[in-house]
Each structure stands twice: as structure tokens, then as C-alpha cells.
Motif scaffolding. Structure first.
Motif, PDB file in Angstrom:
ATOM      1  N   TYR A 186       0.785  -4.054  -6.424  1.00  0.00           N
ATOM      2  CA  TYR A 186      -0.270  -4.251  -7.420  1.00  0.00           C
ATOM      3  C   TYR A 186      -1.655  -4.277  -6.771  1.00  0.00           C
ATOM      4  CZ  TYR A 186       3.272  -5.223 -10.928  1.00  0.00           C
ATOM      5  OH  TYR A 186       4.337  -5.107 -11.792  1.00  0.00           O
ATOM      6  N   LEU A 187      -1.748  -4.889  -5.610  1.00  0.00           N
ATOM      7  CA  LEU A 187      -3.047  -4.982  -4.936  1.00  0.00           C
ATOM      8  C   LEU A 187      -3.550  -3.619  -4.483  1.00  0.00           C
ATOM      9  CD1 LEU A 187      -2.333  -8.222  -2.889  1.00  0.00           C
ATOM     10  CD2 LEU A 187      -3.917  -7.994  -4.822  1.00  0.00           C
ATOM     11  N   VAL A 188      -2.683  -2.820  -3.887  1.00  0.00           N
ATOM     12  CA  VAL A 188      -3.092  -1.497  -3.406  1.00  0.00           C
ATOM     13  C   VAL A 188      -3.443  -0.578  -4.582  1.00  0.00           C
ATOM     14  CG1 VAL A 188      -2.304   0.576  -2.181  1.00  0.00           C
ATOM     15  CG2 VAL A 188      -1.871  -1.678  -1.213  1.00  0.00           C
ATOM     16  N   ASP A 189      -2.736  -0.740  -5.700  1.00  0.00           N
ATOM     17  CA  ASP A 189      -3.020   0.077  -6.887  1.00  0.00           C
ATOM     18  C   ASP A 189      -4.254  -0.390  -7.647  1.00  0.00           C
ATOM     19  OD1 ASP A 189      -0.855   1.686  -6.362  1.00  0.00           O
ATOM     20  OD2 ASP A 189       0.472   0.705  -7.814  1.00  0.00           O
ATOM     21  N   SER A 190      -4.773  -1.554  -7.312  1.00  0.00           N
ATOM     22  CA  SER A 190      -5.940  -2.099  -8.014  1.00  0.00           C
ATOM     23  C   SER A 190      -7.232  -1.461  -7.495  1.00  0.00           C
ATOM     24  CB  SER A 190      -6.004  -3.617  -7.818  1.00  0.00           C
ATOM     25  OG  SER A 190      -6.445  -3.926  -6.499  1.00  0.00           O
ATOM     26  N   ASP A 191      -8.335  -1.945  -8.035  1.00  0.00           N
ATOM     27  CA  ASP A 191      -9.654  -1.465  -7.609  1.00  0.00           C
ATOM     28  C   ASP A 191     -10.237  -2.279  -6.461  1.00  0.00           C
ATOM     29  OD1 ASP A 191      -9.731   0.614  -9.455  1.00  0.00           O
ATOM     30  OD2 ASP A 191     -10.635  -0.632 -11.017  1.00  0.00           O
ATOM     31  N   LEU A 192      -9.402  -3.065  -5.783  1.00  0.00           N
ATOM     32  CA  LEU A 192      -9.892  -3.806  -4.617  1.00  0.00           C
ATOM     33  C   LEU A 192     -10.428  -2.822  -3.579  1.00  0.00           C
ATOM     34  CD1 LEU A 192      -7.140  -6.515  -4.083  1.00  0.00           C
ATOM     35  CD2 LEU A 192      -9.529  -6.919  -4.663  1.00  0.00           C
ATOM     36  N   SER A 193     -11.479  -3.218  -2.896  1.00  0.00           N
ATOM     37  CA  SER A 193     -12.068  -2.363  -1.865  1.00  0.00           C
ATOM     38  C   SER A 193     -11.115  -2.227  -0.682  1.00  0.00           C
ATOM     39  CB  SER A 193     -13.396  -2.947  -1.386  1.00  0.00           C
ATOM     40  OG  SER A 193     -13.175  -4.138  -0.654  1.00  0.00           O
ATOM     41  N   ASN A 194     -11.281  -1.157   0.054  1.00  0.00           N
ATOM     42  CA  ASN A 194     -10.494  -0.952   1.273  1.00  0.00           C
ATOM     43  C   ASN A 194     -10.740  -2.086   2.264  1.00  0.00           C
ATOM     44  OD1 ASN A 194      -9.688   1.407   0.083  1.00  0.00           O
ATOM     45  ND2 ASN A 194     -10.738   2.746   1.519  1.00  0.00           N
ATOM     46  N   GLU A 195     -11.966  -2.581   2.292  1.00  0.00           N
ATOM     47  CA  GLU A 195     -12.306  -3.660   3.213  1.00  0.00           C
ATOM     48  C   GLU A 195     -11.467  -4.909   2.923  1.00  0.00           C
ATOM     49  OE1 GLU A 195     -16.219  -6.195   4.722  1.00  0.00           O
ATOM     50  OE2 GLU A 195     -16.456  -4.672   3.166  1.00  0.00           O
ATOM     51  N   THR A 196     -11.400  -5.291   1.673  1.00  0.00           N
ATOM     52  CA  THR A 196     -10.613  -6.463   1.297  1.00  0.00           C
ATOM     53  C   THR A 196      -9.131  -6.233   1.562  1.00  0.00           C
ATOM     54  OG1 THR A 196     -12.203  -7.291  -0.314  1.00  0.00           O
ATOM     55  CG2 THR A 196      -9.908  -7.932  -0.650  1.00  0.00           C
ATOM     56  N   LEU A 197      -8.630  -5.048   1.224  1.00  0.00           N
ATOM     57  CA  LEU A 197      -7.220  -4.747   1.477  1.00  0.00           C
ATOM     58  C   LEU A 197      -6.905  -4.779   2.970  1.00  0.00           C
ATOM     59  CD1 LEU A 197      -6.526  -1.944  -1.136  1.00  0.00           C
ATOM     60  CD2 LEU A 197      -5.597  -4.273  -1.131  1.00  0.00           C
ATOM     61  N   ASN A 198      -7.832  -4.347   3.788  1.00  0.00           N
ATOM     62  CA  ASN A 198      -7.621  -4.408   5.239  1.00  0.00           C
ATOM     63  C   ASN A 198      -7.614  -5.849   5.736  1.00  0.00           C
ATOM     64  OD1 ASN A 198      -7.222  -1.760   6.598  1.00  0.00           O
ATOM     65  ND2 ASN A 198      -9.014  -1.246   5.361  1.00  0.00           N
ATOM     66  N   TYR A 199      -8.444  -6.702   5.152  1.00  0.00           N
ATOM     67  CA  TYR A 199      -8.383  -8.130   5.497  1.00  0.00           C
ATOM     68  C   TYR A 199      -6.989  -8.668   5.186  1.00  0.00           C
ATOM     69  CZ  TYR A 199     -13.538  -8.425   5.828  1.00  0.00           C
ATOM     70  OH  TYR A 199     -14.846  -8.271   6.175  1.00  0.00           O
ATOM     71  N   LEU A 200      -6.498  -8.357   3.988  1.00  0.00           N
ATOM     72  CA  LEU A 200      -5.179  -8.829   3.587  1.00  0.00           C
ATOM     73  C   LEU A 200      -4.098  -8.279   4.509  1.00  0.00           C
ATOM     74  CD1 LEU A 200      -5.510  -8.461  -0.295  1.00  0.00           C
ATOM     75  CD2 LEU A 200      -5.623 -10.578   1.042  1.00  0.00           C
ATOM     76  N   ALA A 201      -4.206  -7.002   4.867  1.00  0.00           N
ATOM     77  CA  ALA A 201      -3.221  -6.376   5.754  1.00  0.00           C
ATOM     78  C   ALA A 201      -3.223  -7.023   7.139  1.00  0.00           C
ATOM     79  CB  ALA A 201      -3.495  -4.875   5.868  1.00  0.00           C
ATOM     80  N   ASN A 202      -4.347  -7.616   7.518  1.00  0.00           N
ATOM     81  CA  ASN A 202      -4.449  -8.311   8.806  1.00  0.00           C
ATOM     82  C   ASN A 202      -4.065  -9.780   8.700  1.00  0.00           C
ATOM     83  OD1 ASN A 202      -5.308  -6.070  10.275  1.00  0.00           O
ATOM     84  ND2 ASN A 202      -7.424  -6.374   9.648  1.00  0.00           N
ATOM     85  N   GLY A 203      -3.628 -10.203   7.516  1.00  0.00           N
ATOM     86  CA  GLY A 203      -3.225 -11.589   7.335  1.00  0.00           C
ATOM     87  C   GLY A 203      -4.393 -12.547   7.166  1.00  0.00           C
TER      88      GLY A 203
END
Length: 115
Positions: free
Chosen positions: A69-86
Motif C-alpha cells: 500500500y505504501l509503495v502504491d501510494s503518493d508517498l515521495s521516494n524520499e520518504t519511502l527510502n527512509y522507510l526502506a532503511n528502517g
């Protein structure tokens, strides 16, 4: 006899090419992070919750569900990368608000609980 004119032209071309190459590399390096995959985001969420001592509640299956759901959302790549880094960081307030909404809207499905 050496052709000095030819050596000067070759050197000039090389010197002209260096700034263009440096610019291309710097744009590639800082031109914005690419969007992480669902697997990367799920791994980061799992890491974050395990380090927070909640790995038994927030399972790998839950992380995978939320990550989709998060990757399919309109979240920025920057925020998704933060999440991917824990990391529990967001690029801006809009991303923070959207993250909270996505987590809340999918909590029952991903965690198997009611609100």
C-alpha cells in the motif's frame, strides 16, 4: 615530425568533455532517489519494528502487506527510502499525514485487527 596541432585538439576535446561527464555523474548521484521496491520497504518496516521490540506484533507478513500500500501510494521516494532503511522519517508534513492515513486505512487487513 610530430603534429603538435593534433595533440592540442585532442587535449582540448578531453578538457571540454570532463565538465560534461562530471555534471552527468553529479546529476545521477543527487537527482533524487529511485522508488524502493515493496520488498525493500517491507524489510525496512520489519527492521524498524524489531528494533522497537514489536517484531512479534508487526510480522513480516504485516510489513509486506503495508509495504504494498505504501509503495502504491503518493508517498515521495524520499520518504519511502527512509522507510526502506528502517527509519521513522518523512520528507514533509504531507508525507507524514499520508503515511498515517495509509497505515490506519489498512491496519485491519494487514494486522488482522479492528480499529
Amino acid at each position: 615530425m610530430m603534429n603538435f596541432d593534433r595533440k592540442l585538439r585532442t587535449r582540448s576535446r578531453l578538457l571540454l568533455a570532463l565538465p560534461a561527464a562530471a555534471l552527468a555523474l553529479s546529476l545521477a548521484a543527487c537527482g533524487g532517489a529511485s522508488r524502493p521496491s515493496e520488498t525493500q520497504v517491507a524489510d525496512g518496516l520489519t527492521k524498524y519494528f524489531e528494533e522497537a521490540g514489536q517484531g512479534d506484533i508487526f510480522t513480516a507478513d504485516a510489513a509486506s502487506c503495508f509495504a504494498g500500500y505504501l509503495v502504491d501510494s503518493d508517498l515521495s521516494n524520499e520518504t519511502l527510502n527512509y522507510l526502506a532503511n528502517g527509519e521513522d522519517k518523512q520528507a514533509n508534513q504531507d508525507d507524514y499525514d499520508l503515511l498515517q492515513t495509509v497505515l490506519k486505512d489498512n491496519m485491519e487487513e494487514c494486522l488482522g485487527t479492528g480499529e
